[in-house]
Structures are given as structure tokens and as C-alpha cells.
Design an enzyme around this catalytic site. Structure first.
Site, PDB file in Angstrom:
ATOM      1  N   HIS A   1       0.830  -1.203   0.000  1.00 18.26           N
ATOM      2  CA  HIS A   1       0.000   0.000   0.000  1.00 18.26           C
ATOM      3  C   HIS A   1       0.868   1.258   0.000  1.00 18.26           C
ATOM      4  O   HIS A   1       1.848   1.348   0.745  1.00 18.26           O
ATOM      5  CB  HIS A   1      -0.853   0.073   1.274  1.00 18.26           C
ATOM      6  CG  HIS A   1      -2.048  -0.809   1.297  1.00 18.26           C
ATOM      7  ND1 HIS A   1      -1.962  -2.172   1.460  1.00 18.26           N
ATOM      8  CD2 HIS A   1      -3.374  -0.518   1.208  1.00 18.26           C
ATOM      9  CE1 HIS A   1      -3.195  -2.685   1.483  1.00 18.26           C
ATOM     10  NE2 HIS A   1      -4.068  -1.697   1.321  1.00 18.26           N
TER      11      HIS A   1
ATOM     12  N   ASN B   1       8.155  -3.792   3.550  1.00 14.94           N
ATOM     13  CA  ASN B   1       6.742  -3.473   3.745  1.00 14.94           C
ATOM     14  C   ASN B   1       6.312  -3.691   5.198  1.00 14.94           C
ATOM     15  O   ASN B   1       5.603  -2.869   5.790  1.00 14.94           O
ATOM     16  CB  ASN B   1       5.895  -4.336   2.799  1.00 14.94           C
ATOM     17  CG  ASN B   1       4.423  -3.978   2.812  1.00 14.94           C
ATOM     18  OD1 ASN B   1       4.045  -2.846   3.083  1.00 14.94           O
ATOM     19  ND2 ASN B   1       3.590  -4.952   2.515  1.00 14.94           N
TER      20      ASN B   1
END
Length: 283
Positions: free
Chosen positions: A113, A143
């Protein structure tokens, strides 16, 4: 009269370089980033969602940036919701320009994201954050590690100050770039924060690898690296001055800090048993 005409032309000229947007609420002074590197301009499309905006590239099949207006209230409400994954291809994009779930399958990369699910205060807004138009191929350790810490630091700052503007995105630096399926893998990811309370801005920058390191840089320095003018609605001195940003902590570091001092684990029990046995053997 002549001076007035020159001034008017200057204003018109400066306004012409500003990008238009259908979702100004997500940008400081209502002005979205402007592309300064011509190579990034082809096949770009703005997408306005319930809680964030994206400028998507059909060349990289990733966002060039995702932008949010993050508030204390939204962070609080988002914290009440459990995560419900719903990754999906973005149907608002042409097929030739969008990433597909198959691009990421067995690639070894996370669907990372840019505007994080945990920032959003409603189920519908969170579901929209799982659009692949908001994703880049990201190394898992990155991440789940330092990038997650940077996301948390942004929420911490929004909670402290009441509201901030956040812009996040990838950088594609150098000539030796990788692809997974049709999606370009970024060399770096970055997050810009502007605080209206402080009237200051700064940026986190990390390489897209297993590093735990990060840099805090000025917005103007980042802009030169990535080919975007990120805060065109703000004075140049704000972009040049920099800002003290919270230190990001990985999820592992946060778990260590949140363990209660009196928590009794199996390891503690084993240690006590061994100590008792050792004392018994000495007698």
C-alpha cells in the site's frame, strides 16, 4: 498599467504549470503534485477515492503518488476496525494500463500500500485502499518493517497535531529496473508529510529492499530525485526547510515495547525451573 499587465501575465503563467484535480481536499492548498520529468507524463490518470487520491501511471502500472488528508478523528476510528483484505484490479483504469492480481502471484513481492489501509475510518474506504492502483511491488521485509513504522509514525503525528497532509509513492531510479508481470518494481519508496500546525514539511525515503535504514530529507531534495513537484501550493521555503519527523519503529520493535513488564511467558517459567534445579543440585 504596463506593470499591472506584466504581473497579470506572470500570474497566468505560473497558474498554467499547476495541475488540476477533481479531489483537491487531499492536497495542501488544494494543489496536487506536478510532473516535472516528461518521461512520467504518458498514460497518467487521476483517481479520486473516498479517503485518498491517486495519480496512476499506465507505464509503470503503479501509482506515481497516493495522497491523503489524515486527521486525528480518522486515525482513532480506523483503529477500531480489523483488517479485511480485498486486493483487486482497478476497473476504472484501461486494461492495458492497470496491474492485475496475476502480476503479483508468486512474484516474491508484497502488494505494498502507498495510502495504507490502517489510515481509513470506514469499511468502504478501507476496501478502496486495496485497489492495485494504490499498490507497488514491495520487498516483504521492507513493507512489514521500516515502511510499516513510517506509516505508524504518520498516524502518530496526525494524532498529536490534529491533521496532516500525506503523499506517498515510489521512485524508479537508474536504468536497471525490474518487472513482475507488467508492473515495474520501484527502487525506493517515500512519504511526504506537511503539518499545517507547524507550516513545515519533510519526507521519509527508503530503498525497496530488506533494509531497516531510512533517511529524512527535505521535500525539495526528494522532488529533484523523483521528477515530481510534490507541494506546489506551498511556498518554496517550506519545501526547502525540512521538518523533524517521528522515528519509525518496526512492528517487531513495537511488540517488544508493548509487552507488559509482569507478563509471564513459557520462557520465564522454564528459566525459573532451571534456576530451582541448579540450586537443588548445589545442596
Amino acid at each position: 498599467m504596463l506593470r499591472s499587465l506584466v504581473f497579470s501575465l506572470a500570474v497566468l503563467g505560473s497558474a498554467s504549470v499547476l495541475a488540476s484535480t477533481a479531489c483537491p481536499q487531499y492536497f495542501a492548498a488544494g494543489q496536487p503534485p506536478v510532473i516535472t520529468n516528461p518521461k512520467l507524463k504518458p498514460r497518467t490518470q487521476e483517481l479520486c477515492f473516498r479517503a485518498y487520491a491517486v495519480l496512476h501511471s499506465g507505464v509503470t502500472r503503479t501509482p506515481l503518488y497516493s495522497a491523503e488528508y489524515l486527521t486525528r478523528k480518522n486515525v482513532k476510528n480506523a483503529g477500531k476496525l480489523s483488517r479485511q483484505d480485498s486486493f483487486h484490479a482497478e476497473e476504472a483504469l484501461p486494461e492495458r494500463d492497470r496491474a492485475e492480481l496475476s502480476d503479483y502471484e508468486r512474484s516474491g513481492y508484497d502488494r505494498g500500500h502507498m495510502a495504507p489501509n490502517a489510515d481509513f475510518a470506514t469499511r468502504k474506504a478501507q476496501a478502496e485502499s486495496f485497489s492495485l492502483a494504490n499498490m507497488v511491488p514491495q520487498v516483504h521485509e521492507n513493507n512489514a518493517g521500516v515502511w510499516a513504522g513510517i506509516e505508524s509514525a504518520a498516524r502518530q503525528l496526525a494524532t498529536t497535531e490534529g491533521d496532516i497532509y500525506v503523499i506517498s509513492g515510489p521512485a524508479f531510479i537508474g536504468g536497471n529496473l525490474k518487472k513482475i508481470g507488467n508492473v515495474l518494481v520501484p527502487t525506493h519508496v517515500w512519504k511526504v508529510i506537511y503539518s499545517p500546525a507547524q507550516q513545515r514539511a519533510g519526507a521519509y525515503l527508503i530503498t525497496n529492499d530488506a533494509t531497516r535504514d531510512y533517511a529524512v530529507v527535505t521535500v525539495s531534495k526528494l522532488e529533484k530525485m523523483i521528477g515530481l513537484s510534490l507541494l506546489p501550493g506551498l511556498p518554496q521555503q517550506v519545501r526547502d526547510a525540512g521538518m523533524a519527523l517521528p522515528k519509525p519503529e518496526s512492528r517487531q520493535d513495537r511488540r517488544k515495547k508493548t509487552r507488559p513488564e509482569d507478563e509471564f511467558t513459557l520462557r520465564d517459567f522454564t528459566s525459573l525451573v532451571m534456576d530451582a534445579l541448579n540450586r537443588a543440585l548445589k545442596h
